[in-house]
Structure formats: structure tokens, C-alpha cells
Design a protein around this motif. Structure first.
Motif, PDB file in Angstrom:
ATOM      1  N   ALA A 108       0.833  -1.206   0.000  1.00 55.93           N
ATOM      2  CA  ALA A 108       0.000   0.000   0.000  1.00 55.93           C
ATOM      3  C   ALA A 108       0.864   1.251   0.000  1.00 55.93           C
ATOM      4  O   ALA A 108       2.000   1.238   0.478  1.00 55.93           O
ATOM      5  CB  ALA A 108      -0.910  -0.010   1.222  1.00 55.93           C
ATOM      6  N   PHE A 109       0.299   2.334  -0.550  1.00 55.96           N
ATOM      7  CA  PHE A 109       1.003   3.620  -0.538  1.00 55.96           C
ATOM      8  C   PHE A 109       1.318   4.024   0.903  1.00 55.96           C
ATOM      9  O   PHE A 109       2.423   4.454   1.209  1.00 55.96           O
ATOM     10  CB  PHE A 109       0.144   4.716  -1.191  1.00 55.96           C
ATOM     11  CG  PHE A 109       0.049   4.616  -2.679  1.00 55.96           C
ATOM     12  CD1 PHE A 109       1.132   4.971  -3.492  1.00 55.96           C
ATOM     13  CD2 PHE A 109      -1.109   4.186  -3.298  1.00 55.96           C
ATOM     14  CE1 PHE A 109       1.048   4.902  -4.881  1.00 55.96           C
ATOM     15  CE2 PHE A 109      -1.202   4.105  -4.683  1.00 55.96           C
ATOM     16  CZ  PHE A 109      -0.123   4.463  -5.466  1.00 55.96           C
ATOM     17  N   VAL A 110       0.329   3.910   1.786  1.00 59.18           N
ATOM     18  CA  VAL A 110       0.500   4.242   3.200  1.00 59.18           C
ATOM     19  C   VAL A 110      -0.295   3.260   4.049  1.00 59.18           C
ATOM     20  O   VAL A 110      -1.198   2.591   3.560  1.00 59.18           O
ATOM     21  CB  VAL A 110       0.020   5.685   3.521  1.00 59.18           C
ATOM     22  CG1 VAL A 110       0.867   6.720   2.804  1.00 59.18           C
ATOM     23  CG2 VAL A 110      -1.441   5.875   3.200  1.00 59.18           C
ATOM     24  N   LYS A 111       0.048   3.197   5.322  1.00 58.06           N
ATOM     25  CA  LYS A 111      -0.729   2.409   6.275  1.00 58.06           C
ATOM     26  C   LYS A 111      -0.901   3.230   7.539  1.00 58.06           C
ATOM     27  O   LYS A 111      -0.241   4.249   7.720  1.00 58.06           O
ATOM     28  CB  LYS A 111      -0.081   1.062   6.532  1.00 58.06           C
ATOM     29  CG  LYS A 111       1.342   1.087   7.009  1.00 58.06           C
ATOM     30  CD  LYS A 111       1.903  -0.322   7.027  1.00 58.06           C
ATOM     31  CE  LYS A 111       3.349  -0.390   7.432  1.00 58.06           C
ATOM     32  NZ  LYS A 111       4.267   0.401   6.674  1.00 58.06           N
ATOM     33  N   VAL A 112      -1.799   2.807   8.404  1.00 56.26           N
ATOM     34  CA  VAL A 112      -2.065   3.541   9.639  1.00 56.26           C
ATOM     35  C   VAL A 112      -0.767   3.663  10.435  1.00 56.26           C
ATOM     36  O   VAL A 112      -0.018   2.700  10.589  1.00 56.26           O
ATOM     37  CB  VAL A 112      -3.157   2.834  10.472  1.00 56.26           C
ATOM     38  CG1 VAL A 112      -3.333   3.501  11.826  1.00 56.26           C
ATOM     39  CG2 VAL A 112      -4.472   2.818   9.703  1.00 56.26           C
ATOM     40  N   GLY A 113      -0.492   4.889  10.885  1.00 55.55           N
ATOM     41  CA  GLY A 113       0.711   5.158  11.658  1.00 55.55           C
ATOM     42  C   GLY A 113       1.843   5.752  10.842  1.00 55.55           C
ATOM     43  O   GLY A 113       2.802   6.277  11.402  1.00 55.55           O
ATOM     44  N   ASP A 114       1.750   5.678   9.509  1.00 52.10           N
ATOM     45  CA  ASP A 114       2.794   6.245   8.653  1.00 52.10           C
ATOM     46  C   ASP A 114       2.773   7.771   8.726  1.00 52.10           C
ATOM     47  O   ASP A 114       1.718   8.381   8.825  1.00 52.10           O
ATOM     48  CB  ASP A 114       2.597   5.838   7.183  1.00 52.10           C
ATOM     49  CG  ASP A 114       3.010   4.412   6.909  1.00 52.10           C
ATOM     50  OD1 ASP A 114       3.529   3.742   7.813  1.00 52.10           O
ATOM     51  OD2 ASP A 114       2.806   3.970   5.752  1.00 52.10           O
ATOM     52  N   THR A 115       3.959   8.366   8.668  1.00 49.09           N
ATOM     53  CA  THR A 115       4.080   9.821   8.563  1.00 49.09           C
ATOM     54  C   THR A 115       4.145  10.165   7.083  1.00 49.09           C
ATOM     55  O   THR A 115       4.905   9.547   6.335  1.00 49.09           O
ATOM     56  CB  THR A 115       5.352  10.308   9.286  1.00 49.09           C
ATOM     57  OG1 THR A 115       5.263   9.906  10.655  1.00 49.09           O
ATOM     58  CG2 THR A 115       5.478  11.807   9.212  1.00 49.09           C
ATOM     59  N   VAL A 116       3.322  11.130   6.670  1.00 47.52           N
ATOM     60  CA  VAL A 116       3.282  11.520   5.260  1.00 47.52           C
ATOM     61  C   VAL A 116       3.613  12.995   5.126  1.00 47.52           C
ATOM     62  O   VAL A 116       3.445  13.770   6.058  1.00 47.52           O
ATOM     63  CB  VAL A 116       1.896  11.234   4.626  1.00 47.52           C
ATOM     64  CG1 VAL A 116       1.607   9.749   4.607  1.00 47.52           C
ATOM     65  CG2 VAL A 116       0.790  11.988   5.333  1.00 47.52           C
ATOM     66  N   LYS A 117       4.106  13.352   3.949  1.00 43.27           N
ATOM     67  CA  LYS A 117       4.414  14.745   3.634  1.00 43.27           C
ATOM     68  C   LYS A 117       3.329  15.280   2.714  1.00 43.27           C
ATOM     69  O   LYS A 117       2.713  14.519   1.965  1.00 43.27           O
ATOM     70  CB  LYS A 117       5.768  14.849   2.933  1.00 43.27           C
ATOM     71  CG  LYS A 117       6.929  14.451   3.802  1.00 43.27           C
ATOM     72  CD  LYS A 117       8.232  14.566   3.047  1.00 43.27           C
ATOM     73  CE  LYS A 117       9.374  14.100   3.921  1.00 43.27           C
ATOM     74  NZ  LYS A 117      10.634  14.073   3.210  1.00 43.27           N
ATOM     75  N   GLU A 118       3.126  16.586   2.749  1.00 42.86           N
ATOM     76  CA  GLU A 118       2.160  17.218   1.871  1.00 42.86           C
ATOM     77  C   GLU A 118       2.474  16.873   0.420  1.00 42.86           C
ATOM     78  O   GLU A 118       3.614  16.961  -0.016  1.00 42.86           O
ATOM     79  CB  GLU A 118       2.191  18.736   2.063  1.00 42.86           C
ATOM     80  CG  GLU A 118       1.174  19.468   1.230  1.00 42.86           C
ATOM     81  CD  GLU A 118       1.170  20.967   1.484  1.00 42.86           C
ATOM     82  OE1 GLU A 118       0.543  21.667   0.696  1.00 42.86           O
ATOM     83  OE2 GLU A 118       1.793  21.411   2.461  1.00 42.86           O
ATOM     84  N   GLY A 119       1.444  16.438  -0.312  1.00 45.80           N
ATOM     85  CA  GLY A 119       1.613  16.094  -1.719  1.00 45.80           C
ATOM     86  C   GLY A 119       1.943  14.633  -1.971  1.00 45.80           C
ATOM     87  O   GLY A 119       1.879  14.169  -3.108  1.00 45.80           O
ATOM     88  N   ILE A 134      -4.332  10.511  -5.244  1.00 48.97           N
ATOM     89  CA  ILE A 134      -4.894  11.367  -4.202  1.00 48.97           C
ATOM     90  C   ILE A 134      -3.738  11.771  -3.288  1.00 48.97           C
ATOM     91  O   ILE A 134      -3.184  10.937  -2.579  1.00 48.97           O
ATOM     92  CB  ILE A 134      -5.987  10.637  -3.393  1.00 48.97           C
ATOM     93  CG1 ILE A 134      -7.053  10.058  -4.322  1.00 48.97           C
ATOM     94  CG2 ILE A 134      -6.578  11.575  -2.346  1.00 48.97           C
ATOM     95  CD1 ILE A 134      -7.757  11.073  -5.209  1.00 48.97           C
ATOM     96  N   PRO A 135      -3.352  13.062  -3.308  1.00 44.85           N
ATOM     97  CA  PRO A 135      -2.212  13.517  -2.507  1.00 44.85           C
ATOM     98  C   PRO A 135      -2.632  13.885  -1.089  1.00 44.85           C
ATOM     99  O   PRO A 135      -3.785  14.231  -0.833  1.00 44.85           O
ATOM    100  CB  PRO A 135      -1.742  14.765  -3.265  1.00 44.85           C
ATOM    101  CG  PRO A 135      -3.004  15.310  -3.855  1.00 44.85           C
ATOM    102  CD  PRO A 135      -3.856  14.106  -4.196  1.00 44.85           C
ATOM    103  N   THR A 141       0.306  12.396  10.240  1.00 39.36           N
ATOM    104  CA  THR A 141       0.324  10.952  10.470  1.00 39.36           C
ATOM    105  C   THR A 141      -1.012  10.366  10.043  1.00 39.36           C
ATOM    106  O   THR A 141      -2.069  10.932  10.338  1.00 39.36           O
ATOM    107  CB  THR A 141       0.557  10.649  11.965  1.00 39.36           C
ATOM    108  OG1 THR A 141       1.775  11.269  12.365  1.00 39.36           O
ATOM    109  CG2 THR A 141       0.646   9.156  12.222  1.00 39.36           C
ATOM    110  N   VAL A 142      -0.979   9.228   9.359  1.00 42.81           N
ATOM    111  CA  VAL A 142      -2.210   8.550   8.945  1.00 42.81           C
ATOM    112  C   VAL A 142      -2.829   7.927  10.194  1.00 42.81           C
ATOM    113  O   VAL A 142      -2.242   7.033  10.807  1.00 42.81           O
ATOM    114  CB  VAL A 142      -1.927   7.468   7.876  1.00 42.81           C
ATOM    115  CG1 VAL A 142      -3.205   6.731   7.520  1.00 42.81           C
ATOM    116  CG2 VAL A 142      -1.288   8.075   6.649  1.00 42.81           C
ATOM    117  N   LYS A 143      -3.993   8.437  10.586  1.00 41.89           N
ATOM    118  CA  LYS A 143      -4.675   7.944  11.791  1.00 41.89           C
ATOM    119  C   LYS A 143      -5.658   6.825  11.480  1.00 41.89           C
ATOM    120  O   LYS A 143      -5.747   5.856  12.239  1.00 41.89           O
ATOM    121  CB  LYS A 143      -5.439   9.086  12.487  1.00 41.89           C
ATOM    122  CG  LYS A 143      -4.543  10.191  12.988  1.00 41.89           C
ATOM    123  CD  LYS A 143      -3.663   9.702  14.110  1.00 41.89           C
ATOM    124  CE  LYS A 143      -2.861  10.858  14.686  1.00 41.89           C
ATOM    125  NZ  LYS A 143      -1.977  10.452  15.745  1.00 41.89           N
TER     126      LYS A 143
END
Length: 163
Positions: A108-119, A134-135, A141-143
Motif C-alpha cells: 500500500a502507498f501508506v498504512k495507519v501510523g505512517d508519517t506523510v508529507k504534503e503532496g 490522491i495527494p 500521520t495517517v490515523k
């Protein structure tokens, strides 16, 4: 674009709106190809008015003891009813199918708990055979991830919470 083609486009959009009303649809999207580098993409959406009916009231049997339920605050009840109203909600910009990874079998692009940057890409919403990334609207943080892979989504529906 000529005046004639502009008038034809307006007539085409009006016909789509009439089709929407006549068939009791809430949304219709069409891409009209004119040539190699010339097209018209139209999406007509009708806002539906939703009138909530009162919930039925059922009486508990006299012999059954009533358990005290914790009182929920109105804000918490609203947030549970509509995740899109939560702070940090990332909503779908279109109707389509949500994909959490770039291709089947990939992580997956992200999972719960991952820190993401704008964009940063959070997921893909496929609409009309076009993969729309979808940016993240802001860093955080993905909650919560509110959709499953391959799940259909509506315009404005909450996809995930990034705080």
C-alpha cells in the motif's frame, strides 16, 4: 474554439442535465473527444436533499434491566455519523474506485501510523479508466484508513484521516 462548437457544447451539457433529471440520476460524467489534443470533459452532479426520518422507538420488555449507556457528546455523535467532518479528513474529489496500492499485489502507498508529507500519494481513485493519485493535503500521520482496496467511493466521501 469557434462560437459554433461552444454553442454545441452548451447544448450538450444542457442535454446531460435533462438526462440526469429524467432518469433520476445524481451524477453523470462524459468525455467528448474532438481530436487528438482536443476534448471536453463534463461532470454534472445534482445535490440530493436528504430528509432524515425519525428513528423508530422500541419499548424494552418490562423484565429486562436497562443498562446505563455513556452519554455521547453531540460533536462525537456527528463525527461518527460523518467521518468527512473530522479534522484531517481526506475526501474523494470524484466518484470512482479506491485503490490503496499502485498495482495488485504491491504494498500500500501508506498504512495507519505512517508519517506523510504534503503532496505524497495516499491512494488512487480510478474514474473512467483514469488513475487519479490522491495527494496528502498536508503533512501528518495517517490515523485511519476509511476505505478498503477496490471499494467504490462517492464524491466527498472520507477516504482517510491524516492529522
Amino acid at each position: 474554439m469557434t462560437k459554433q462548437s461552444h454553442e454545441n457544447d452548451v447544448a450538450f451539457i444542457q442535454a446531460l442535465a435533462e438526462l440526469l433529471n429524467r432518469n433520476e440520476l445524481t451524477e453523470i460524467a462524459v468525455v467528448r473527444e474532438y481530436g487528438e489534443d482536443d476534448s471536453l470533459e463534463v461532470r454534472v452532479v445534482k445535490q440530493a436533499t436528504v430528509i432524515a426520518a425519525p428513528a423508530p422507538v422500541y419499548a424494552a420488555p418490562a423484565a429486562a434491566p436497562l443498562a446505563a449507556a455513556p452519554a455521547a457528546t453531540p460533536a462525537a455523535a456527528a463525527a461518527e455519523a460523518d467521518p468527512a467532518s473530522l479534522p484531517g479528513a481526506v475526501t474523494s474529489p470524484m466518484v470512482g474506485t479506491a485503490y490503496l496500492s499502485p498495482e495488485p499485489g504491491a504494498s500500500a502507498f501508506v498504512k495507519v501510523g505512517d508519517t506523510v508529507k504534503e503532496g505524497q500519494t495516499l491512494m488512487i481513485v480510478e474514474a473512467m479508466k483514469t488513475m487519479n493519485h490522491i495527494p496528502a493535503p498536508h503533512s501528518g500521520t495517517v490515523k485511519r484508513i476509511l476505505v478498503e482496496d477496490g471499494m467504490p467511493v462517492e464524491y466527498g466521501s472520507a477516504l482517510m484521516i491524516v492529522e
